[in-house]
Design a protein around this motif. Structure first.
Motif, PDB file in Angstrom:
ATOM      1  N   SER A  32      18.425  28.403  55.185  1.00  0.00           N
ATOM      2  CA  SER A  32      19.472  28.888  56.084  1.00  0.00           C
ATOM      3  C   SER A  32      18.896  30.043  56.885  1.00  0.00           C
ATOM      4  O   SER A  32      17.790  30.502  56.612  1.00  0.00           O
ATOM      5  N   PRO A  71      20.074  33.871  59.004  1.00  0.00           N
ATOM      6  CA  PRO A  71      21.146  34.870  59.121  1.00  0.00           C
ATOM      7  C   PRO A  71      21.874  34.768  60.453  1.00  0.00           C
ATOM      8  O   PRO A  71      21.327  34.278  61.436  1.00  0.00           O
ATOM      9  N   TRP A 109      16.967  32.394  53.051  1.00  0.00           N
ATOM     10  CA  TRP A 109      16.366  32.683  54.360  1.00  0.00           C
ATOM     11  C   TRP A 109      14.855  32.539  54.287  1.00  0.00           C
ATOM     12  O   TRP A 109      14.242  31.934  55.162  1.00  0.00           O
ATOM     13  N   THR A 121      20.813  34.785  48.995  1.00  0.00           N
ATOM     14  CA  THR A 121      20.860  34.649  50.449  1.00  0.00           C
ATOM     15  C   THR A 121      19.497  34.956  51.048  1.00  0.00           C
ATOM     16  O   THR A 121      19.001  34.215  51.902  1.00  0.00           O
ATOM     17  N   VAL A 123      24.030  41.638  51.073  1.00  0.00           N
ATOM     18  CA  VAL A 123      24.118  40.202  50.796  1.00  0.00           C
ATOM     19  C   VAL A 123      23.558  39.952  49.398  1.00  0.00           C
ATOM     20  O   VAL A 123      23.010  40.844  48.772  1.00  0.00           O
TER      21      VAL A 123
END
Length: 130
Positions: A52, A54, A47, A43, A39
């Protein structure tokens, strides 16, 4: 309650906090973990900043790579890592600041949940008034 639950438990830490702690304990940078997972670094940063989360397949790979259980990453319970050594013996002021930060974070989380409940009520009221 042991130190692990106090430091990384649901009332003291988020998914992102636990991920960052486990990644750092494993001696990996965000870039290294991103490469291993396939990724982008952004990303991993998202996290760790709780912007966001996973998907299940990445979560499983992630837990294995940082050597903790999926449950621990999500909730702070289960097979995880030990709490970092507290610096309160040599610097009591630092321990006070850390405790206050934890308290503020808990209050912010409660306020956020309260705001989400109110937002949901407003949406329902708007839908009913149509």
């Amino acid at each position: 309650m042991n130190d692990e639950n106090d430091w990384y438990g649901p009332d003291a830490a988020t998914f992102g906090d636990r991920l960052a702690g486990a990644r750092e304990a494993g001696g990996m940078t965000q870039s290294q973990l991103a490469r291993r997972l396939g990724v982008k670094k952004a990303t991993i940063a998202a996290w760790e900043n709780d912007l966001s989360e996973p998907r299940a397949n990445r979560l499983s790979m992630l837990a294995g790579m940082v050597n903790v259980s999926i449950m621990w990453l999500l909730t702070g319970e289960g097979e995880g890592m030990d709490a970092p050594v507290e610096a309160d013996e040599s610097t009591p002021e630092l321990a006070e600041v850390v405790a206050e930060l934890r308290s503020i974070r808990g209050e912010m989380r409660a306020s956020s949940e309260r705001a989400a409940r109110l937002e949901k009520r407003v949406r329902l009221m708007l839908e009913q008034s149509k």
